[in-house]
Design a protein around this motif. Structure first.
Motif, PDB file in Angstrom:
ATOM      1  N   UNK A 131       8.503   5.221  -8.564  1.00 27.89           N
ATOM      2  CA  UNK A 131       8.562   6.646  -8.258  1.00 27.89           C
ATOM      3  C   UNK A 131       9.339   6.846  -6.960  1.00 27.89           C
ATOM      4  N   UNK A 132      10.093   7.919  -6.898  1.00 29.41           N
ATOM      5  CA  UNK A 132      10.978   8.151  -5.765  1.00 29.41           C
ATOM      6  C   UNK A 132      10.215   8.249  -4.449  1.00 29.41           C
ATOM      7  N   UNK A 133      10.779   7.636  -3.421  1.00 25.41           N
ATOM      8  CA  UNK A 133      10.172   7.688  -2.099  1.00 25.41           C
ATOM      9  C   UNK A 133      11.225   7.314  -1.060  1.00 25.41           C
ATOM     10  N   UNK A 134      11.260   8.045   0.025  1.00 27.74           N
ATOM     11  CA  UNK A 134      12.133   7.662   1.129  1.00 27.74           C
ATOM     12  C   UNK A 134      11.459   6.614   2.002  1.00 27.74           C
ATOM     13  N   UNK A 135      10.133   6.515   1.885  1.00 25.51           N
ATOM     14  CA  UNK A 135       9.384   5.580   2.725  1.00 25.51           C
ATOM     15  C   UNK A 135       8.424   4.726   1.911  1.00 25.51           C
ATOM     16  N   UNK A 136       8.965   3.910   0.979  1.00 24.96           N
ATOM     17  CA  UNK A 136       8.105   2.974   0.256  1.00 24.96           C
ATOM     18  C   UNK A 136       7.694   1.833   1.173  1.00 24.96           C
ATOM     19  N   UNK A 137       6.634   1.126   0.806  1.00 27.13           N
ATOM     20  CA  UNK A 137       6.071   0.089   1.671  1.00 27.13           C
ATOM     21  C   UNK A 137       7.042  -1.047   1.956  1.00 27.13           C
ATOM     22  N   UNK A 138       8.011  -1.263   1.056  1.00 23.45           N
ATOM     23  CA  UNK A 138       8.909  -2.401   1.239  1.00 23.45           C
ATOM     24  C   UNK A 138      10.010  -2.164   2.270  1.00 23.45           C
ATOM     25  N   UNK A 139      10.151  -0.959   2.785  1.00 28.30           N
ATOM     26  CA  UNK A 139      11.168  -0.723   3.809  1.00 28.30           C
ATOM     27  C   UNK A 139      10.814  -1.434   5.108  1.00 28.30           C
ATOM     28  N   UNK A 140      11.843  -1.785   5.882  1.00 25.84           N
ATOM     29  CA  UNK A 140      11.604  -2.470   7.144  1.00 25.84           C
ATOM     30  C   UNK A 140      11.070  -1.455   8.160  1.00 25.84           C
ATOM     31  N   UNK A 141       9.998  -1.794   8.862  1.00 24.34           N
ATOM     32  CA  UNK A 141       9.407  -0.825   9.795  1.00 24.34           C
ATOM     33  C   UNK A 141      10.341  -0.420  10.930  1.00 24.34           C
ATOM     34  N   UNK A 142      11.263  -1.278  11.322  1.00 22.74           N
ATOM     35  CA  UNK A 142      12.195  -0.907  12.388  1.00 22.74           C
ATOM     36  C   UNK A 142      13.107   0.228  11.917  1.00 22.74           C
TER      37      UNK A 142
END
Length: 257
Positions: free
Chosen positions: A101-112
């Protein structure tokens, strides 16, 4: 925000059903707070003009996309002190994995990367809109990985706004101010979802809050796809809330104070 069991919504409702529910609030000595969020603002447009005219005299929370916002938007809001600006992601880009499902902030993004976007977006909106820019984060598609909540706090945000009802435990360290009713039929032509269906969701949300939460009930619109039936509905809802003794419109800036 208190997490409560969701009251099942009827398939359809009518305006007297909404008034009856507000009467129940009055009998309980309570006042139902309504708030209004509109998403995806970046620039002055005829659609935004119609939204601002519709919202005249009402508090409106306008979710602005900081990565795409144009300077002219600030001037367009000059004569509307009741409009607060919320932070709507960075550039409304989908970073979810293929098929998710679409997300700009999924968990797999780098926190930096996430932290940089949050910080830069907050600075940009504050520089452009000053005190009008409320410290409220609205993630695109109403999805935001919980692991990034501490980054919101570090960037100066005090509240997060998505869609109710939520699943699981509330995130720690930040206030919640969710919307409850999206008036757009996204999978059926992107027009108005229908008076009966929207009223049913609204009444169900009010019943849930009256049962114990007593928090504000949020209406969600998207000015770029608002049609005439939506305008008629919002106009009538505004009048019902304004005239009922157990209902009022609330400013997001007051709700998160």
């Amino acid at each position: 925000m208190t997490y409560l069991p969701r009251v099942a919504a009827a398939i359809s409702a009518e305006w007297p059903d909404l008034v009856d529910e507000l009467d129940r609030w009055e009998e309980a000595g309570l006042v139902a707070q309504f708030w209004w969020r509109d998403d995806d603002a970046v620039a002055p447009t005829p659609a935004l003009d119609r939204l601002l005219a519709l919202a005249a005299g009402l508090p409106l929370a306008l979710a602005v996309i900081p990565g795409d916002v144009e300077d002219e938007l600030e001037a367009a809001l000059d004569f509307f002190p009741g409009v607060a600006v919320l932070h709507h992601g960075w550039c409304h880009a989908n970073h979810a994995a293929a098929g998710a499902r679409k997300s700009e902030y999924p968990a797999e993004r780098h926190p930096v990367d996430v932290a940089d976007e949050l910080d830069e977006g907050r600075k940009r909106l504050r520089a452009l809109f000053g005190g009008r820019a409320a410290p409220v984060f609205v993630p695109p598609w109403n999805r935001f990985a919980e692991r990034f909540v501490p980054l919101l706090v570090e960037a100066g945000f005090t509240a997060l706004s998505q869609m109710a009802p939520r699943r699981g435990e509330p995130p720690r360290g930040i206030k919640l101010c969710d919307t409850h009713v999206d008036v757009v039929a996204w999978h059926h032509g992107r027009g108005f979802a229908g008076e009966g269906a929207v009223l049913a969701r609204l009444v169900a949300a009010l019943r849930t809050e009256r049962a114990g939460g007593r928090g504000p009930v949020g209406l969600l619109t998207h000015h770029l796809v608002i049609d005439e039936p939506t305008e008629r509905f919002v106009d009538r809802l505004a009048r019902v809330v304004a005239t009922h003794p157990a209902a009022c419109w609330a400013d997001i800036r007051e709700l998160i104070a």
